[in-house]
Enzyme design. Structure first.
Site, PDB file in Angstrom:
ATOM      1  N   THR A 249       0.852  -1.200   0.000  1.00 29.30           N
ATOM      2  CA  THR A 249       0.000   0.000   0.000  1.00 29.30           C
ATOM      3  C   THR A 249       0.886   1.248   0.000  1.00 29.30           C
ATOM      4  OG1 THR A 249      -0.075  -0.091   2.417  1.00 29.30           O
ATOM      5  CG2 THR A 249      -1.958  -1.038   1.249  1.00 29.30           C
TER       6      THR A 249
ATOM      7  N   ARG B  84       4.198   2.380  -2.423  1.00 29.83           N
ATOM      8  CA  ARG B  84       4.401   2.905  -3.777  1.00 29.83           C
ATOM      9  C   ARG B  84       4.700   1.727  -4.691  1.00 29.83           C
ATOM     10  NH1 ARG B  84       2.100   6.667  -2.372  1.00 29.83           N
ATOM     11  NH2 ARG B  84       2.719   8.854  -2.275  1.00 29.83           N
TER      12      ARG B  84
ATOM     13  N   ASP C 134      -2.243  -1.871  -3.706  1.00 29.68           N
ATOM     14  CA  ASP C 134      -3.038  -0.661  -3.858  1.00 29.68           C
ATOM     15  C   ASP C 134      -2.298   0.338  -4.736  1.00 29.68           C
ATOM     16  OD1 ASP C 134      -5.281   1.042  -3.109  1.00 29.68           O
ATOM     17  OD2 ASP C 134      -3.814   2.239  -2.006  1.00 29.68           O
TER      18      ASP C 134
ATOM     19  N   GLU D 217       1.168   3.082 -12.520  1.00 30.11           N
ATOM     20  CA  GLU D 217      -0.228   3.424 -12.221  1.00 30.11           C
ATOM     21  C   GLU D 217      -0.677   4.763 -12.780  1.00 30.11           C
ATOM     22  OE1 GLU D 217      -0.085   3.383  -7.821  1.00 30.11           O
ATOM     23  OE2 GLU D 217      -0.577   5.515  -7.886  1.00 30.11           O
TER      24      GLU D 217
ATOM     25  N   HIS E 170      -5.103   2.701  -5.692  1.00 27.61           N
ATOM     26  CA  HIS E 170      -4.562   3.744  -4.812  1.00 27.61           C
ATOM     27  C   HIS E 170      -5.668   4.396  -3.976  1.00 27.61           C
ATOM     28  CE1 HIS E 170      -0.645   6.211  -4.488  1.00 27.61           C
ATOM     29  NE2 HIS E 170      -1.345   6.367  -3.376  1.00 27.61           N
ATOM     30  N   GLN E 171      -6.413   3.555  -3.287  1.00 22.90           N
ATOM     31  CA  GLN E 171      -7.525   4.072  -2.495  1.00 22.90           C
ATOM     32  C   GLN E 171      -7.289   3.940  -0.990  1.00 22.90           C
ATOM     33  OE1 GLN E 171     -10.603   0.912  -3.763  1.00 22.90           O
ATOM     34  NE2 GLN E 171     -11.138   1.227  -1.618  1.00 22.90           N
TER      35      GLN E 171
HETATM   36  P1  NAI Z   1       6.793   7.666   7.454  1.00 20.77           P
HETATM   37  O1  NAI Z   1       7.812   8.625   6.967  1.00 20.77           O
HETATM   38  O2  NAI Z   1       6.100   7.945   8.751  1.00 20.77           O
HETATM   39  O3  NAI Z   1       7.446   6.211   7.577  1.00 20.77           O
HETATM   40  C1  NAI Z   1       8.288   5.662   6.615  1.00 20.77           C
HETATM   41  C2  NAI Z   1       9.234   4.711   7.343  1.00 20.77           C
HETATM   42  O4  NAI Z   1      10.027   4.056   6.356  1.00 20.77           O
HETATM   43  C3  NAI Z   1      10.181   5.430   8.320  1.00 20.77           C
HETATM   44  O5  NAI Z   1      10.164   4.793   9.573  1.00 20.77           O
HETATM   45  C4  NAI Z   1      11.535   5.308   7.638  1.00 20.77           C
HETATM   46  O6  NAI Z   1      12.619   5.229   8.546  1.00 20.77           O
HETATM   47  C5  NAI Z   1      11.346   4.018   6.859  1.00 20.77           C
HETATM   48  N1  NAI Z   1      12.337   3.863   5.806  1.00 20.77           N
HETATM   49  C6  NAI Z   1      12.950   4.814   5.073  1.00 20.77           C
HETATM   50  N2  NAI Z   1      13.838   4.239   4.243  1.00 20.77           N
HETATM   51  C7  NAI Z   1      13.772   2.918   4.461  1.00 20.77           C
HETATM   52  C8  NAI Z   1      14.477   1.821   3.910  1.00 20.77           C
HETATM   53  N3  NAI Z   1      15.422   1.980   2.990  1.00 20.77           N
HETATM   54  N4  NAI Z   1      14.156   0.581   4.354  1.00 20.77           N
HETATM   55  C9  NAI Z   1      13.200   0.410   5.320  1.00 20.77           C
HETATM   56  N5  NAI Z   1      12.536   1.419   5.876  1.00 20.77           N
HETATM   57  C10 NAI Z   1      12.819   2.656   5.458  1.00 20.77           C
HETATM   58  O7  NAI Z   1       5.750   7.501   6.281  1.00 20.77           O
HETATM   59  P2  NAI Z   1       4.262   6.924   6.356  1.00 20.77           P
HETATM   60  O8  NAI Z   1       3.307   8.040   6.613  1.00 20.77           O
HETATM   61  O9  NAI Z   1       4.243   5.754   7.247  1.00 20.77           O
HETATM   62  O10 NAI Z   1       4.023   6.486   4.842  1.00 20.77           O
HETATM   63  C11 NAI Z   1       4.760   5.435   4.262  1.00 20.77           C
HETATM   64  C12 NAI Z   1       4.515   5.423   2.778  1.00 20.77           C
HETATM   65  O11 NAI Z   1       3.161   5.074   2.525  1.00 20.77           O
HETATM   66  C13 NAI Z   1       4.678   6.795   2.095  1.00 20.77           C
HETATM   67  O12 NAI Z   1       6.037   7.044   1.749  1.00 20.77           O
HETATM   68  C14 NAI Z   1       3.810   6.667   0.891  1.00 20.77           C
HETATM   69  O13 NAI Z   1       4.604   6.235  -0.187  1.00 20.77           O
HETATM   70  C15 NAI Z   1       2.804   5.579   1.251  1.00 20.77           C
HETATM   71  N6  NAI Z   1       1.433   6.068   1.298  1.00 20.77           N
HETATM   72  C16 NAI Z   1       0.477   5.441   0.548  1.00 20.77           C
HETATM   73  C17 NAI Z   1      -0.840   5.854   0.578  1.00 20.77           C
HETATM   74  C18 NAI Z   1      -1.927   5.167  -0.208  1.00 20.77           C
HETATM   75  O14 NAI Z   1      -3.034   5.717  -0.332  1.00 20.77           O
HETATM   76  N7  NAI Z   1      -1.702   3.984  -0.746  1.00 20.77           N
HETATM   77  C19 NAI Z   1      -1.232   7.022   1.384  1.00 20.77           C
HETATM   78  C20 NAI Z   1      -0.166   7.567   2.192  1.00 20.77           C
HETATM   79  C21 NAI Z   1       1.115   7.122   2.130  1.00 20.77           C
END
Ligand code: NAI
Length: 329
Positions: free
Chosen positions: A232, A234, A258, A263, A295-296
């Site tokens: 969910t 990217r 998702d 996409e 992407h929902q």
């Molecule tokens: P966040 O920034 O709170 O958490 C991301 C985590 O990934 C952090 O703990 C970070 O240290 C970790 N990280 C960074 N590089 C890494 C690596 N190389 N290996 C392992 N972990 C690593 O972000 P959040 O809010 O949790 O969102 C995560 C992702 O979810 C976003 O980057 C976005 O791409 C995706 N997303 C998808 C949505 C959807 O509707 N499908 C909606 C919102 C976000």
């Protein structure tokens, strides 16, 4: 302040019109996505507002800069679709909505797991057609299974809490450990161990040069046969061709996504009367053990309210020249 908003749908207008009354910005809603071919629509505006699949590369940014755009307000959390160096070079500020509702995304990941496992989407269709057979609807107990979580930020941590409630053992990988999760019994392991030991793998890290195709031929080969992979986050975290191969060889037992690497040409649009040209998505759609949503995961009332109000507050901070607390640097 005049704002050009790209990639808008009726639901975006609904929420922005509702909450803009407090700010009174002049917003032009464009259905078209933002890219180098559409960037000139920004002429005459002060700021633009963009979404996840807009392509904000150097060429696009050059046009925005020529049109004197001072701010790009992303109404999403991820910012992998923007060339931050180019934005900085052209003195365009970038803001985002860092956390609007981790619950929305984590709950959707849970929905993908439960649906794929217990096949409620198939049962629903069967029963509507008068087919009450259980053949091929067998699932497995989540209780006692090992779940590997990659990325334990806001969404990953929330997901850990949810799946823990099902009695799963959770192992996690992140470049930073979350001590609260460790105190709650979640064990951090290296990626190899996570791939080897997980029955379910859920991706919650951002897309960047280190995480691109983190799910690939080599990592899939380390996984348990019949593994469930949930994405969910990217699309490009998964090498789609390798995942298809893993599904064909039955190494991957379930895939719930998702997000999808290509996409931007598909998601958020009604293409039901068109001939879809993307061979990979067609192949993925053909597997009985693949569940795709477009992407929902973010799409709840609570999340839309948060996204809208934070975006408007980001724009207001730029307008009033106060600190941009959600600036991406
Ligand atoms: P966040 O920034 O709170 O958490 C991301 C985590 O990934 C952090 O703990 C970070 O240290 C970790 N990280 C960074 N590089 C890494 C690596 N190389 N290996 C392992 N972990 C690593 O972000 P959040 O809010 O949790 O969102 C995560 C992702 O979810 C976003 O980057 C976005 O791409 C995706 N997303 C998808 C949505 C959807 O509707 N499908 C909606 C919102 C976000």
């Amino acid at each position: 302040m005049k704002i050009a908003m790209f990639s808008t749908k009726p639901y975006d207008r609904f929420y922005f019109d509702k909450y803009n009354s407090k700010f009174n910005f002049s917003i032009n809603y464009y259905e078209t996505s933002l890219n180098k071919d559409t960037a000139n629509l920004s002429s005459g505006f002060d700021a633009i507002c963009a979404f996840v699949n807009d392509i904000i590369d150097e060429e696009t940014i050059k046009i925005l800069a020529k049109n004197k755009i001072g701010l790009i307000a992303l109404r999403c959390a991820g910012y992998n679709n923007i060339d931050l160096v180019a934005a900085k070079n052209h003195k365009i500020k970038v803001v985002r909505v860092p956390a609007y509702s981790p619950e929305a995304v984590a709950e959707h990941a849970m929905a993908l797991i439960l649906t794929l496992n217990r096949k409620t989407h198939k049962a629903y269709n069967r029963v509507r057609e008068g087919n009450f057979s259980l053949t091929n609807l067998i699932g497995f107990n989540l209780h006692g299974k090992t779940v590997g979580v990659i990325g334990t930020g806001q969404i990953g941590a929330t997901f850990c809490e949810l799946i823990k409630g099902f009695g799963c053992k959770i192992i996690a990988y992140d470049i930073y450990k979350n001590e609260v999760l460790e105190d709650n019994g979640i064990t951090y392991v290296n990626l190899d161990e996570l791939f080897k030991n997980s029955d379910i793998i859920s991706l919650h890290c951002p897309l960047n040069k280190y995480t691109k195709h983190i799910i690939n031929k080599a990592s899939i080969s380390q996984m348990k046969t019949d593994v469930m992979i949930i994405n969910t986050s990217r699309g490009a975290l998964i090498n789609t061709a390798n995942a298809i191969e893993g599904l064909i060889t039955k190494k991957i037992g379930y895939l719930g996504i998702d997000v999808y690497e290509q996409e931007e040409n598909l998601f958020f649009e009604d293409l039901s009367e068109r001939i879809i040209q993307d061979e990979d998505i067609l192949r993925l759609m053909s597997f009985p053990n693949v569940l795709i949503t477009s992407h929902q995961a973010f799409f709840t009332k609570e999340a839309m309210m948060e996204i809208t109000t934070t975006t408007l507050e980001n724009l207001e901070a730029f307008n009033k020249k106060t600190k941009l607390i959600n600036e991406v640097v």
